[in-house]
Design an enzyme around this catalytic site. Structure first.
Site, PDB file in Angstrom:
ATOM      1  N   ASN A  62       2.103  -9.309  22.806  1.00  0.00           N
ATOM      2  CA  ASN A  62       3.763 -10.125  23.600  1.00  0.00           C
ATOM      3  C   ASN A  62       2.877 -11.116  22.909  1.00  0.00           C
ATOM      4  O   ASN A  62       3.214 -11.188  21.555  1.00  0.00           O
ATOM      5  CB  ASN A  62       3.581  -9.767  24.848  1.00  0.00           C
ATOM      6  CG  ASN A  62       2.617  -9.924  25.861  1.00  0.00           C
ATOM      7  OD1 ASN A  62       0.994  -9.306  26.173  1.00  0.00           O
ATOM      8  ND2 ASN A  62       2.483 -11.212  26.635  1.00  0.00           N
ATOM      9  N   ASP A  63       3.105 -12.529  23.390  1.00  0.00           N
ATOM     10  CA  ASP A  63       3.163 -13.922  23.060  1.00  0.00           C
ATOM     11  C   ASP A  63       2.208 -14.118  21.774  1.00  0.00           C
ATOM     12  O   ASP A  63       1.263 -13.566  21.706  1.00  0.00           O
ATOM     13  CB  ASP A  63       2.999 -14.332  23.996  1.00  0.00           C
ATOM     14  CG  ASP A  63       3.161 -14.624  25.810  1.00  0.00           C
ATOM     15  OD1 ASP A  63       3.790 -13.349  25.546  1.00  0.00           O
ATOM     16  OD2 ASP A  63       2.870 -15.367  26.291  1.00  0.00           O
ATOM     17  N   PRO A  64       2.431 -14.387  20.749  1.00  0.00           N
ATOM     18  CA  PRO A  64       1.398 -14.814  20.148  1.00  0.00           C
ATOM     19  C   PRO A  64       0.294 -15.735  20.758  1.00  0.00           C
ATOM     20  O   PRO A  64       0.995 -16.641  21.115  1.00  0.00           O
ATOM     21  CB  PRO A  64       1.961 -15.760  19.016  1.00  0.00           C
ATOM     22  CG  PRO A  64       3.889 -15.662  19.681  1.00  0.00           C
ATOM     23  CD  PRO A  64       3.643 -14.632  20.769  1.00  0.00           C
TER      24      PRO A  64
END
Ligand SMILES: *[C@@H]1O[C@H](CO)[C@@H](O)[C@H](O)[C@H]1NC(C)=O
Ligand SMILES: *[C@@H]1O[C@H](CO)[C@@H](O)[C@H](O)[C@H]1NC(C)=O
Ligand SMILES: *[C@@H]1O[C@H](CO)[C@@H](O)[C@H](O)[C@H]1NC(C)=O
Ligand SMILES: *[C@@H]1O[C@H](CO)[C@@H](O)[C@H](O)[C@H]1NC(C)=O
Ligand SMILES: *[C@H]1O[C@@H](CO)[C@H](O)[C@@H](O)[C@@H]1NC(C)=O
Length: 574
Positions: A62-64
């Site tokens: 998910n999130d960078p």
């Protein structure tokens, strides 16, 4: 200070019990599937795997996190499940690159193994501190109730450009804890820090009841941090602000700026990822650094009706300043639109959008984004056409490229806007309007655009198109990326993603660029003023069976002034 081992075990057992009994509970709004978190697919499904959008060899991302440029290398970290393709077991995956397109996977950088992050190493950012090298600020989860603190990590060897190994010092960690008045499970995602007036400053996302907030912290030494009395900004009824980002943009050029720049020649941008709607919103405004305040301009709506980086699947983004090319770059996570069962079967879930350069539009009202120039190095075979006229109902195929893995840039023109349909002021939601007036409902000026990932006889296609309406004093331009006919498969999320486009039509032209990559269509309207990323899973329009068309379904005739399309090489990602 560590707890005795047996107590740790009891806490672990208890938390597993709690989590297992939560059944699809929602934590940081990731659906939780305890039974699936550690199931590894026997082999990775390649049918819809991307050729040049970043994804690790397998499993969930998910999130960078903490993108940065350091000693000649770009670093990208990401929330990563090393054991399965649903959310869980999160560590910080780590990849490095010399060009933002081709990547080499390294060992994960952060694991949950300290008292201050034992239940999670969640999102964070990097700051390259002069004289000291990079420092990561991230969110540690300290208990099974998801109470959060902010922590820091430093490279074991700051002379190593690969930054392979990270340490989380016991001294000063955690650097920000839950204080009175702070909701401990709504307190996360520290930003890159900036330096002003003898202080480092950074933000942490939060909420108070339903009010979204970004707390500001000050430090002189990067280890002792003190929360300012007031949030830098907050908005009622917006819910949790995840992954805040505050940075300057130049009023004079497209060049990016170091995060610490303030002054008369810049505006500031505040971006928040709103947990309730799961989109990234921003305002353009003024950062009053002496007062620790940010004030949006009156041209930027502040809330769910506001501007978005992207009107499709694009969330938890993070920007960084790239000093090697003087640009600011945005990374954003695009989740899957297939089912959890599909993800478990195919053995992977989640990609990152193509990194985008970002700058302030000359109007000052909004940002402009464009894929980083390095992407063009993947272009191989090119086809082009110009001055093709499309009457209502006409379409033609763009032949000679690999339409499942392509880049296409097109400029449309029209001789008049007289036939534009009247705009109903009740149409405030672009996505509803797109769902109502898709490519199949014929119009005045438009719908016209591309049919991407199309099967030969159009049983499946993802149209990306414009439609122009006439309001009393202006024209309203709708841009759609409509997944509703993208696949014959059921059980998919097929939204009619759309946004309005704020651009002057005096020259009677509109441009569109689409990056087509097997299960993603990432589009940039009017030079990057309105952008939409769609995830789609065709069953017929795959690999060599995918086609690309250009169409017009409006009564006003449309000219394809110029069109260039390229087959795209695969990036070297693993
Ligand atoms: C740190 O990294 C540099 C550059 O790669 C290397 O020359 C040096 O030996 C490393 N130091 C240690 C202690 O590993
Ligand atoms: C704190 O945040 C959590 C997670 O968003 C929420 O469930 C809870 O109701 C909040 N507590 C208070 C007191 O607002
Ligand atoms: C918006 O702000 C500008 C100055 O920044 C001002 O000139 C203008 O009148 C304001 N407009 C509205 C509608 O308040
Ligand atoms: C154009 O409109 C016709 C008539 O409604 C429809 O059959 C056709 O599918 C439309 N084309 C596209 C690409 O949606
Ligand atoms: C991505 O998946 C879709 C379909 O399941 C959800 O509706 C979105 O909320 C989700 N987006 C994010 C950012 O999690």
């Amino acid at each position: 200070m560590g707890l005795p081992k047996c107590l740790n075990f009891l806490i672990l057992a208890w938390s597993l019990y709690v989590i297992c009994n939560k059944k699809n509970g929602v934590e940081g709004l990731h659906k939780i599937y305890p039974q699936l978190q550690s199931i590894s697919a026997p082999s990775v499904g390649t049918l819809h795997q991307t050729g040049y959008h970043f994804q690790p060899p397998r499993n969930w991302i998910n999130d960078p996190n903490a993108p940065m440029y350091y000693k000649g290398l770009y670093h990208l970290f990401y929330q990563y499940n090393p054991k399965g393709s649903v959310w869980g077991n999160i560590v910080w995956g780590h990849s490095v690159s010399t060009d933002l397109i081709n990547w080499k996977v390294l060992e994960p950088a952060l694991y949950p193994d300290k008292p201050f992050d034992r239940y999670g190493v969640w999102s964070g950012s990097a700051t390259v501190v002069p004289g000291r090298g990079p420092i990561i600020l991230y969110t540690g989860v300290i208990d099974e109730r998801s109470n959060e603190v902010q922590c820091y990590a430093i490279p074991a060897n700051a002379s190593d450009p690969f930054l392979r190994k990270w340490v989380k010092p016991d001294d000063y960690n955690p650097i920000a804890i839950i204080e009175q008045g702070v909701n401990g499970s709504a307190f996360r995602d520290p930003t890159t820090a900036w330096w002003i007036d003898g202080h480092w400053k950074m933000l942490v996302g939060a909420k108070k009841k339903h009010r979204g907030e970004a707390y500001l912290y000050n430090s002189k030494d990067f280890v002792n941090w003190v929360r300012a009395k007031h949030p830098i900004h907050s908005v009622p009824n917006t819910g949790m602000w995840e992954c805040p980002d505050l940075y300057p943009v130049s009023l004079r050029s497209k060049k990016g700026l170091d995060t610490s720049i303030v002054g008369n020649s810049v505006k500031h941008v505040l971006k928040n990822s709103l947990d309730v709607t799961r989109y990234d919103y921003y305002t353009v405004g003024t950062y009053l650094w002496k007062k620790d305040k940010y004030i949006p301009d009156n041209t930027s709506e502040d809330g769910w009706g506001g501007l978005r980086y992207d009107y499709g699947n694009f969330y938890a983004s993070k920007s960084f300043f790239d000093p090697s090319k003087n640009r600011r770059i945005i990374w954003g996570w695009a989740n899957e639109s297939d089912s959890t069962e599909d993800d478990v079967k195919k053995g992977w879930a989640g990609i990152q959008g193509i990194p985008r350069s970002v700058w302030l539009d000359p109007s000052g009202r909004q940002l402009v984004q464009w894929p980083v120039e390095e992407l063009n190095n993947l272009r191989k075979k090119e086809v082009q056409t110009s001055n093709q006229i499309l009457q209502k109902g006409d379409y033609f195929e763009v032949k000679g490229i690999t339409a499942a893995q392509a880049d296409v840039e097109v400029t449309f023109s029209f001789s008049s806007l007289n036939k534009a349909e009247p705009f109903d002021p009740r149409w405030v939601n672009a996505q509803d309007l797109c769902a109502q007036k898709g490519s199949k409902i014929q119009g005045g000026v438009g719908p016209f655009g591309l049919l991407t990932l199309a099967s030969k006889r159009l049983e499946e296609f993802t149209p990306v198109f414009f439609r122009i309406f006439k309001a009393p004093n202006k024209h309203v331009i709708l841009m759609c990326s409509d997944a509703s006919s993208s696949s014959l498969a059921n059980e998919l999320y097929k939204p009619s993603f759309a946004g309005f486009v704020d651009v002057n039509l005096a020259n009677k032209k509109l441009s569109l660029r689409s990056l087509i990559d097997h299960s993603v269509v990432e589009s940039f309207g009017a030079g990057g003023r309105t952008n939409i990323l769609s995830r789609v899973y065709p069953t017929l329009a795959v690999d060599n069976h995918a086609h690309l068309f250009v169409f017009n379904n409006g009564t006003e005739k449309i000219t394809v002034k110029s069109l260039k399309a390229w087959s795209m090489r695969s990036a070297n990602i693993n």
